[in-house]
Motif scaffolding. Structure first.
Motif, PDB file in Angstrom:
ATOM      1  N   HIS A 104      -7.139   7.692 -13.682  1.00  0.00           N
ATOM      2  CA  HIS A 104      -6.359   7.807 -12.922  1.00  0.00           C
ATOM      3  C   HIS A 104      -6.815   7.565 -11.489  1.00  0.00           C
ATOM      4  O   HIS A 104      -6.876   6.510 -10.779  1.00  0.00           O
ATOM      5  CB  HIS A 104      -5.442   8.877 -12.922  1.00  0.00           C
ATOM      6  CG  HIS A 104      -4.355   9.121 -11.825  1.00  0.00           C
ATOM      7  ND1 HIS A 104      -3.104   9.058 -12.280  1.00  0.00           N
ATOM      8  CD2 HIS A 104      -4.362   9.228 -10.711  1.00  0.00           C
ATOM      9  CE1 HIS A 104      -2.179   8.947 -11.222  1.00  0.00           C
ATOM     10  NE2 HIS A 104      -3.348   9.120  -9.995  1.00  0.00           N
ATOM     11  N   HIS A 123      -6.818   4.293  -8.719  1.00  0.00           N
ATOM     12  CA  HIS A 123      -6.620   3.946  -7.139  1.00  0.00           C
ATOM     13  C   HIS A 123      -7.997   3.480  -6.474  1.00  0.00           C
ATOM     14  O   HIS A 123      -7.847   2.934  -5.707  1.00  0.00           O
ATOM     15  CB  HIS A 123      -6.580   5.617  -6.730  1.00  0.00           C
ATOM     16  CG  HIS A 123      -5.249   6.211  -7.018  1.00  0.00           C
ATOM     17  ND1 HIS A 123      -4.034   5.523  -6.642  1.00  0.00           N
ATOM     18  CD2 HIS A 123      -4.964   7.596  -7.448  1.00  0.00           C
ATOM     19  CE1 HIS A 123      -2.991   6.643  -6.754  1.00  0.00           C
ATOM     20  NE2 HIS A 123      -3.446   7.510  -7.311  1.00  0.00           N
ATOM     21  N   GLU A 127       0.309   4.431  -6.907  1.00  0.00           N
ATOM     22  CA  GLU A 127       0.298   5.209  -8.319  1.00  0.00           C
ATOM     23  C   GLU A 127       0.425   4.217  -9.456  1.00  0.00           C
ATOM     24  O   GLU A 127       0.126   4.512 -10.610  1.00  0.00           O
ATOM     25  CB  GLU A 127       1.455   6.213  -8.555  1.00  0.00           C
ATOM     26  CG  GLU A 127       1.053   7.661  -7.501  1.00  0.00           C
ATOM     27  CD  GLU A 127      -0.120   8.066  -7.593  1.00  0.00           C
ATOM     28  OE1 GLU A 127      -0.620   8.273  -8.861  1.00  0.00           O
ATOM     29  OE2 GLU A 127      -0.583   8.419  -6.566  1.00  0.00           O
ATOM     30  N   SER A 133      -3.046   3.524 -10.365  1.00  0.00           N
ATOM     31  CA  SER A 133      -3.655   4.309 -10.940  1.00  0.00           C
ATOM     32  C   SER A 133      -3.266   4.632 -12.356  1.00  0.00           C
ATOM     33  O   SER A 133      -3.869   5.022 -13.562  1.00  0.00           O
ATOM     34  CB  SER A 133      -3.729   5.845  -9.989  1.00  0.00           C
ATOM     35  OG  SER A 133      -2.314   6.383 -10.024  1.00  0.00           O
TER      36      SER A 133
END
Ligand code: ZN
Length: 563
Positions: A356, A360, A383, A386
């Motif tokens: 995750h 990013h 998001e 990620s």
């Protein structure tokens, strides 16, 4: 240069004022497009340097909140950021009203001007004092939580450290651990109520001063949401209620059967399998090595990325006393360096961080050459990068979980679906709070409990009186620090599911589309990015139901009793 060698020196407001005033002089009734473009590019450099320096202080403060030096620097930043902002605001005004506006839009894109418009709407020098108060309260919440020392089983843990006990195989351990965490919040209830009350009231005051009816639209504007509003979000929450809540109820029934509990309590929800949740089969170093292998095999771009991250020591993964909880990714523009912060605790969450937060970091790494305000997209779009990376990592996930791989895949997907109702509950709660800023702490808690019962009807708090009174949201830092942000995780999840679906069909193709999306950074707004990337927009009627159908089918096809 490694992170520990990055130089910190407190930024000088005086120097910044001088730099900005030099740039202001470039905007006159006679200035040419060329001169203005040059001044704006110079302002990007100044902004990058300030961001880098503040970022270094902030990261070092979160790594050790007990460190006096960086705590003082964080306080300095909280207090002085609005004063820096006052300066940059003057420049934005000039840019916005430039006589060469058309040429500037051609040079930098129209979105920059929409962003500037939102920034001008959401900030005026008259609110500086309130912003300082808001920053201070918000930091106090973080410091209070980081100070938690919970005695459990003869040891002392911080809140992150308690995580593993709340997913323990032994029901009594889970129960006691959940109560211990709850007790900490109950012991600090008065102060937490005061902090939140202060935040709600000061935000409402800011909104009024800026000419808004209440904080809601200001909250949206602060997040830079330029192509949807609270009505779209409401329609989306309704879709989650209609299509996802029944599915989650069924998933929890299946879980009850799996873990042989027929009176599921809230402290049972975190356990997915009687034989224990899937766990990575090694420590943080071991996991990082596997992450290196994974990203090296995935693509040329991910390979170069992970080599840079590890060589420059841009990851701080282990949990330790005084370290702030949670995980995040940030970026130091002057060093072209993303940074990953986490609190590894031995659960599968550790691997989620390596996928995750690395998602990013990879996105900002790919868009580092965009202008500063296009480097990150708005948060819901950020998001996507990620959460999609979590799914794109699936072909390699066996490296981390070995015999737990199938378990992990099932609980990753089931967990992602099960998160959606909670995510929208947090959002609905905040709409209720900021619509009625005068609610008392007790009313706020009962409002939360009501919304919780609507979206999470299966949550039975048993003997936990504090949570039964509606205290769960205290632990959701976003509610304190970043109002209206939380729904972004759910919006992104619904988009990320589409990469899971695409990757099931053709991983190479899905990855290459994903990389193209990452490169766009924040050069488009959320809905535009989603459309450009050939994905469905979650607000549109029926989209949620259509996206979760293949996921539901996959979950149905797994014999989870065998896991
Ligand atoms: Zn994230």
């Amino acid at each position: 240069m490694r992170f520990k060698d990055f130089k910190y020196q407190r930024p000088s407001l005086e120097r910044y004022k001088e730099q900005i005033s030099d740039l202001l002089a470039a905007f006159t009734d006679e200035s040419t497009l060329e001169e203005e473009v040059k001044a704006i590019r110079k302002s990007f450099e100044i902004e990058d340097t300030l961001d880098t320096i503040l970022g270094i202080a902030s990261v070092r403060h979160t790594i050790d909140t007990k460190d006096e030096f960086y705590r003082a620097e964080k306080d300095f930043a909280d207090e002085n950021m609005p004063l820096f902002q006052e300066q940059s605001q003057a420049l934005l005004m000039k840019i916005y009203n430039s006589r060469n506006r058309e040429g500037l839009e051609a040079e930098f894109g129209e979105l920059l001007f929409k962003q500037v418009e939102l920034q001008l709407k959401t900030f005026k020098p008259e609110i500086i004092e309130e912003l300082q108060q808001e920053n201070k309260l918000s930091s106090e919440y973080d410091v209070l939580k980081a100070s938690a020392e919970i005695k459990f089983d003869g040891n002392t843990y911080n809140l992150s450290g308690m995580g593993k006990f709340t997913t323990d195989k032994d029901r009594e351990t889970r129960h006691k651990a959940s109560l211990a965490v709850s007790n900490w919040y109950a012991e600090n209830e008065t102060r937490l109520d005061e902090i939140y009350d202060g935040l709600v009231k000061v935000r409402n005051r800011i909104a009024k001063k800026l000419g808004y009816e209440n904080f809601i639209q200001l909250g949206y504007d602060r997040l830079g949401r330029s192509d949807y509003d609270y009505r779209d979000v409401k329609r989306y929450r309704d879709q989650i209620f209609d299509s996802v809540v029944p599915l989650v109820k069924r998933l929890i029934e299946r879980k009850g059967k799996r873990i042989q509990i027929n009176d599921m309590k809230s402290y049972d929800l975190n356990l997915s399998f009687l034989s224990g949740n899937p766990t990575p089969k090694g420590d943080s170093k071991w996991q990082l090595n596997h992450a290196k292998d994974m990203y090296s095999e995935m693509s040329e771009q991910t390979k170069a990325f992970i080599e840079m991250m590890t060589e420059k020591e841009l990851l701080d993964l282990d949990t330790k006393p005084g370290k702030q909880g949670g995980g995040y990714c940030t970026f130091f523009p002057d060093y072209d360096a993303p940074f990953i912060f986490a609190n590894f605790n031995g659960t599968s969450h550790d691997v989620d961080v390596l996928t995750h937060e690395a998602g990013h970091a990879f996105q900002v790494y790919l868009s580092k050459d965009q202008i500063p305000s296009y480097r990150w997209p708005t948060l819901e779009a950020a998001e996507i990068a990620s959460m999609s990376m979590e799914f794109l990592a699936w072909p390699w996930i066996n490296k981390f979980f070995i015999e737990d791989t199938d378990k992990y895949k099932f609980s990753h997907l089931a967990g992602a679906i099960s998160f959606l109702p909670y995510g929208v509950a947090v959002d609905e709660f905040q709409h209720a709070i900021y619509e009625n800023p005068e609610l008392t702490p007790e009313q706020r808690k009962s409002t939360w409990r009501e919304i919780e019962k609507k979206y999470l009807p299966f949550k039975d708090y048993d003997d936990d009186k504090f949570l039964e009174r509606g205290g769960f949201w205290f632990r959701q830092g976003h509610i304190f620090a970043a109002p209206f942000y939380y729904i972004d995780y759910t919006l992104a999840q619904v988009v990320a599911f589409q990469y899971w679906i695409k990757a099931q069909e053709n991983h190479q193709q899905a990855l290459s589309e994903y990389i193209d999306l990452c490169k766009l950074g924040g050069s488009k707004s959320f809905v535009e990015l989603v459309k450009t990337a050939n994905l469905k927009v979650p607000f549109d009627d029926g989209v949620v139901s259509r996206i979760i159908t293949p996921i539901k089918n996959y979950l149905d096809s797994v014999d989870d009793m065998e896991l």
